[in-house]
Design a protein around this motif. Sequence first.
Motif, PDB file in Angstrom:
ATOM      1  N   SER A   1     -16.244   7.932 -21.081  1.00 31.32           N
ATOM      2  CA  SER A   1     -15.049   8.679 -20.703  1.00 31.32           C
ATOM      3  C   SER A   1     -14.501   8.280 -19.328  1.00 31.32           C
ATOM      4  N   SER A   2     -15.261   7.528 -18.557  1.00 33.18           N
ATOM      5  CA  SER A   2     -14.805   7.122 -17.224  1.00 33.18           C
ATOM      6  C   SER A   2     -13.722   6.044 -17.287  1.00 33.18           C
ATOM      7  N   GLY A   3     -13.603   5.396 -18.429  1.00 31.40           N
ATOM      8  CA  GLY A   3     -12.605   4.345 -18.572  1.00 31.40           C
ATOM      9  C   GLY A   3     -13.092   2.985 -18.109  1.00 31.40           C
ATOM     10  N   GLU A   4     -14.277   2.930 -17.515  1.00 35.06           N
ATOM     11  CA  GLU A   4     -14.798   1.634 -17.090  1.00 35.06           C
ATOM     12  C   GLU A   4     -15.373   0.886 -18.287  1.00 35.06           C
ATOM     13  N   MET A   5     -15.411  -0.426 -18.170  1.00 34.76           N
ATOM     14  CA  MET A   5     -15.941  -1.258 -19.253  1.00 34.76           C
ATOM     15  C   MET A   5     -17.410  -1.565 -18.973  1.00 34.76           C
ATOM     16  N   PRO A   6     -18.279  -1.307 -19.939  1.00 32.08           N
ATOM     17  CA  PRO A   6     -19.700  -1.609 -19.727  1.00 32.08           C
ATOM     18  C   PRO A   6     -19.923  -3.114 -19.714  1.00 32.08           C
ATOM     19  N   SER A   7     -20.908  -3.526 -18.972  1.00 32.71           N
ATOM     20  CA  SER A   7     -21.227  -4.944 -18.850  1.00 32.71           C
ATOM     21  C   SER A   7     -22.461  -5.286 -19.670  1.00 32.71           C
ATOM     22  N   PHE A   8     -22.270  -6.116 -20.683  1.00 33.00           N
ATOM     23  CA  PHE A   8     -23.423  -6.546 -21.469  1.00 33.00           C
ATOM     24  C   PHE A   8     -24.384  -7.353 -20.600  1.00 33.00           C
ATOM     25  N   LEU A   9     -23.853  -8.152 -19.692  1.00 33.79           N
ATOM     26  CA  LEU A   9     -24.739  -8.938 -18.810  1.00 33.79           C
ATOM     27  C   LEU A   9     -25.592  -8.025 -17.938  1.00 33.79           C
ATOM     28  N   ALA A  10     -25.011  -6.943 -17.437  1.00 34.83           N
ATOM     29  CA  ALA A  10     -25.792  -5.985 -16.644  1.00 34.83           C
ATOM     30  C   ALA A  10     -26.853  -5.331 -17.518  1.00 34.83           C
TER      31      ALA A  10
END
Length: 75
Positions: free
Chosen positions: A26-35
């Motif tokens: 819900s934050s609108g940020e995109m998750p990082s698969f690399l992270a």
Amino acid sequence: MTKKEAEPAIRRLCHDWAQETGFSVSSGEMPSFLAFKEWLNSKGYGHYLRFKSLCGPDADAERWFDDELGQNWRN
């Protein structure tokens, strides 16, 4: 490790990663698969990314990651 064994573990770990890192869909940020992948390795879960796959284990794991975190629109 087979793909069939890895999938449920990776899907569950996506949520563990999100909770531990404070990621929220819900934050609108995109998750990082690399992270996420770095987190898996740092926590000793890197073996879940070692399975045979036609498109490669990273591609499958990233698809599961996107499924679990509601990011399929990126694909």
